[in-house]
Enzyme design. Structure first.
Site, PDB file in Angstrom:
ATOM      1  N   LYS A 142      10.605  -3.448 -15.309  1.00  0.00           N
ATOM      2  CA  LYS A 142       9.465  -2.817 -15.975  1.00  0.00           C
ATOM      3  C   LYS A 142       9.809  -1.386 -16.375  1.00  0.00           C
ATOM      4  CE  LYS A 142       7.015  -1.281 -11.751  1.00  0.00           C
ATOM      5  NZ  LYS A 142       7.119   0.185 -11.917  1.00  0.00           N
ATOM      6  N   ALA A 174       0.599   4.524  -7.052  1.00  0.00           N
ATOM      7  CA  ALA A 174       0.983   4.379  -8.459  1.00  0.00           C
ATOM      8  C   ALA A 174       1.305   2.935  -8.806  1.00  0.00           C
ATOM      9  CB  ALA A 174       2.160   5.303  -8.781  1.00  0.00           C
ATOM     10  N   CYS A 175       2.559   2.527  -8.678  1.00  0.00           N
ATOM     11  CA  CYS A 175       2.983   1.225  -9.188  1.00  0.00           C
ATOM     12  C   CYS A 175       2.310   0.048  -8.487  1.00  0.00           C
ATOM     13  CB  CYS A 175       4.504   1.106  -9.107  1.00  0.00           C
ATOM     14  SG  CYS A 175       5.342   2.322 -10.154  1.00  0.00           S
ATOM     15  N   VAL A 176       2.127   0.137  -7.177  1.00  0.00           N
ATOM     16  CA  VAL A 176       1.442  -0.940  -6.452  1.00  0.00           C
ATOM     17  C   VAL A 176      -0.028  -0.994  -6.862  1.00  0.00           C
ATOM     18  CG1 VAL A 176       0.647  -1.699  -4.183  1.00  0.00           C
ATOM     19  CG2 VAL A 176       3.019  -0.988  -4.496  1.00  0.00           C
ATOM     20  N   THR A 179      -0.477  -2.244 -10.456  1.00  0.00           N
ATOM     21  CA  THR A 179      -0.201  -3.681 -10.526  1.00  0.00           C
ATOM     22  C   THR A 179      -1.391  -4.486 -10.011  1.00  0.00           C
ATOM     23  OG1 THR A 179       2.193  -3.359 -10.335  1.00  0.00           O
ATOM     24  CG2 THR A 179       1.326  -5.512  -9.685  1.00  0.00           C
TER      25      THR A 179
END
Length: 240
Positions: A142, A174-176, A179
């Site tokens: 990603k 952030a990313c977790v 998602t």
């Protein structure tokens, strides 16, 4: 921060959570999305740049080594036994010159040092060897925070009849989180696996898991998730 400071922060956060939970429950928040019939494991950025020391993206090493990696190992064992989909997500960029006229970093490099995760340095964005993918598991690259943003993830999951995603990885803030939010928005039952999610900043995991559990998904323990996966595996054997 010292251990004493961290414990005091945890105490204050828990006090705030207890108060906020009363308000949320009175207003109809903290509902349960629940487990579905066919889950996939979405492991976000558990690659060397995040899991090993010495990188700007390095996360809490004590939690990584003692909770996240062991938790992931338990989950992977259960997913593999049940023959269910596993997606390992990582992040890297091909054009990391911040002065370039064109780059795949977008504008994110103006906020955080994503330019250090160069696609050419495969060791940085390779999945940690302790939880390395095996044949039949997919590695997704990603460019943004969410594993869904601009990727093939939703299409792959739907094509494989997935209705539930168990999300692990870093970072919680952030990313977790992104998602999980996008996963729910795209129609998947979202489960945040408590012990298998980390961050760099003290308190970030606790706060984000509390907020996710109130609004965007269910926070469940590794053991609860493994029991759920084991039950699916037993149902499959019985059906055969």
């Amino acid at each position: 921060m010292s251990d004493v400071d961290v414990k005091e922060l945890d105490r204050l956060l828990q006090q705030a959570f207890d108060t906020a939970s009363k308000l949320y429950q009175e207003r109809g928040f903290q509902r349960r999305v629940g487990f579905g019939k066919r889950p996939a494991l979405i492991s976000v950025d558990l690659a060397n740049a995040w899991t090993r020391p010495g990188n700007p993206f390095t996360c809490d090493q004590e939690k990584m080594d003692n909770e996240i990696i062991p938790g992931m190992q338990k989950l992977l064992k259960a997913f593999r036994a049940a023959q269910l989909p596993v997606v390992h997500v990582t992040t890297a960029y091909e054009i990391t010159d911040r002065n370039a006229d064109f780059t795949d970093m977008g504008l994110w490099h103006n906020k955080i040092p994503i330019d250090v995760v160069n696609l050419k340095d495969t060791d940085l964005w390779a999945i940690d060897s302790r939880i390395a993918p095996i044949d039949g598991e997919y590695t997704l690259l990603k460019k943004r925070a969410s594993a869904f943003h601009g990727t093939e993830l939703a299409g792959i999951l739907r094509a494989n009849n997935v209705d539930t995603i168990l999300v692990t990885g870093v970072t919680a803030c952030a990313c977790v989180r992104q998602t999980i939010c996008d996963g729910l928005a795209d129609g998947f039952r979202t489960i945040a696996v408590k012990e298998a999610i980390g961050d760099r900043v003290p308190g970030a995991v606790a706060w984000n898991l509390f907020d996710i559990d109130a609004k965007f998904g269910d926070v469940e323990t590794v053991d609860t998730c493994v029991s759920y996966l084991d039950s699916l595996a037993a149902q499959k054997i019985a059906a055969e």
